[in-house]
Structure formats: C-alpha cells, structure tokens
Design an enzyme around this catalytic site. Structure first.
Site, PDB file in Angstrom:
ATOM      1  CB  SER A 129      33.868  74.548  45.247  1.00 19.01           C
ATOM      2  OG  SER A 129      32.860  75.225  44.526  1.00 19.01           O
ATOM      3  CG  ASP A 183      27.921  77.191  49.694  1.00 23.44           C
ATOM      4  OD1 ASP A 183      27.948  78.147  48.906  1.00 23.44           O
ATOM      5  OD2 ASP A 183      28.727  76.249  49.659  1.00 23.44           O
ATOM      6  CG  HIS A 214      31.390  78.302  48.339  1.00 18.58           C
ATOM      7  ND1 HIS A 214      30.861  77.033  48.236  1.00 18.58           N
ATOM      8  CD2 HIS A 214      32.326  78.397  47.345  1.00 18.58           C
ATOM      9  CE1 HIS A 214      31.439  76.397  47.232  1.00 18.58           C
ATOM     10  NE2 HIS A 214      32.337  77.196  46.677  1.00 18.58           N
TER      11      HIS A 214
END
Length: 232
Positions: A129, A183, A214
């Site tokens: 991320s 996600d 995610h």
C-alpha cells in the site's frame, strides 16, 4: 531466524527504527519492506517463514516503522504513515513533501545496508500500500542499481514526473506488482494503470492479481517467495 529491534538510540537520528530478521547468519542480500498506513514494522514479519526461501539464500529483512503523522483523509488522526493522504482520488492522493521525506529515509536505510557491506545490487525495496508506493517512488529514482522492487496493492506516485526523475541505473530493475481485484482502499484500476504506465516507460513488470480485498493472500506470498528467489 534471529529477530532484532533497532531504535533511534542505537543509530543515527535520520535512520528509522526498525525490526530486523535474518534467515541465516552472514546474510548476502537484504529486503527493506515498508508497511502500510496505520500499521508498523511488525506487520509483515510473520510472512518471512511463509516465503519458503531456499536455505542457501541468506537474507536480512528490514522492517522500518514509519513516522507518526496526522492523516487528513482519516480526520487528522495521528498514525504511522509514509505521507499524508488528503484526497480519495489518485491524482491528488499523495502529499509529495511527505513522499520525498520518506524517500530520503528509505535511502538512508539503503545506505546503512551498504555500510554493513551489502551492495545495492543485492537489495530489494518492498512495500504494501503506502509502503509499496514509496518503494516504487524511491527505487525508480535511486542512483545505484537495485536487485528489485516489490510493490503490493499500491500505485505509482507522480507518474508525470517519472521520465524526468528516473535514474538510468534502475531502468532494467525487476519489478513485482500484485493487487486484489476487489480492493476497496487502493482500487485495482489504480494498480493496473500504474503497471501499464511503467511498461509504457520501458520497465519490465511481473504482474499478479488475486481475488481479494486490500490484503495479502497465500498464493501471493508463494509468488513473492519465488520472485525473491529469482532476483536474489
């Protein structure tokens, strides 16, 4: 495996505190792995044994803790973050001043590895991320060749500046990208478009997608292990 915790009292102030794990004594490669928003360096430590790296591959994993800062999109809440996020859209998502600060901190970690005898071509930059965005941003602009860049569930920051700022030493760096098709945090389309932008710029990207949100899944961890074995 040996796990060590390093704090700022034991290193120069500009080097972030981190957790280190060595798969065997006298490592011959390093992976600097950056966590995501609101997490810390502990987040990916448990994954290392699951990578099933060959015993002959002696790796030092470095898991730094991001600084604590206010995050606008989370109502100004203070948490560990590599940069502020002020908007939900991709174009205005990243605070470039914070990104550049994190780039300098990641480069300091690379330089510490070099000071310990690990040349840059034996170092992989990795992240999830926000951490993956910093790994990409830093790695493509780093002045010396790296072993690889691994960017999980993330996106390319400031793609319009890449042609001008990218360094030739990493034009052929191996890049591994993976993303969940469901996600809701970092949209799959953002990751996919980032991959296409990199390929258009001439970079070789190994791309994987998984039916997940995610997060990281078992199949992805296996692919990461195989890729690390290949590039190291």
């Amino acid at each position: 495996m040996r796990v060590d915790h390093f704090t700022n009292s034991r290193m120069p102030a500009e080097v972030l505190p981190s957790i280190e794990l060595e798969t065997a004594p006298n490592p011959t490669a390093s992976v600097i792995w950056l966590h995501g928003l609101g997490a810390d360096g502990n987040d990916f430590v448990p994954i290392v044994p699951e990578l099933r790296l060959p015993e002959s591959l002696r790796v030092r994993f470095v898991f730094p803790h991001a600084p604590v800062r206010a995050v606008t999109i989370n109502n100004g809440m203070r948490m560990r973050a590599w940069y502020d996020i002020s908007a939900a859209d991709l174009t205005n998502r990243a605070d470039l001043a914070g990104v550049r600060e994190s780039r300098a901190q990641l480069e300091a970690l690379i330089e510490r590895e070099d000071a310990r005898g690990m040349p840059s071509e034996r170092i992989v930059l990795a992240g999830f991320s926000q951490g993956g965005a910093i790994a990409l941003y830093t790695g493509l602009r780093y002045a010396e060749g790296l072993a690889g860049i691994m960017a999980l569930s993330t996106y390319l920051i400031a793609p319009d500046k890449l042609a001008l700022e990218a360094r030739g030493a990493n034009r052929k760096v191996p890049i591994f990208m993976a993303h969940g098709t469901a996600d809701p945090v970092v949209r799959f389309q953002w990751g996919e478009s980032s991959k296409r932008l990199l390929e258009t710029a001439g970079y070789a990207v190994e791309w994987r997608s998984y039916r997940m949100e995610h997060s990281v899944c078992v199949e992805e961890v296996q692919a990461i292990g195989a890729w690390l074995t290949k590039v190291l």
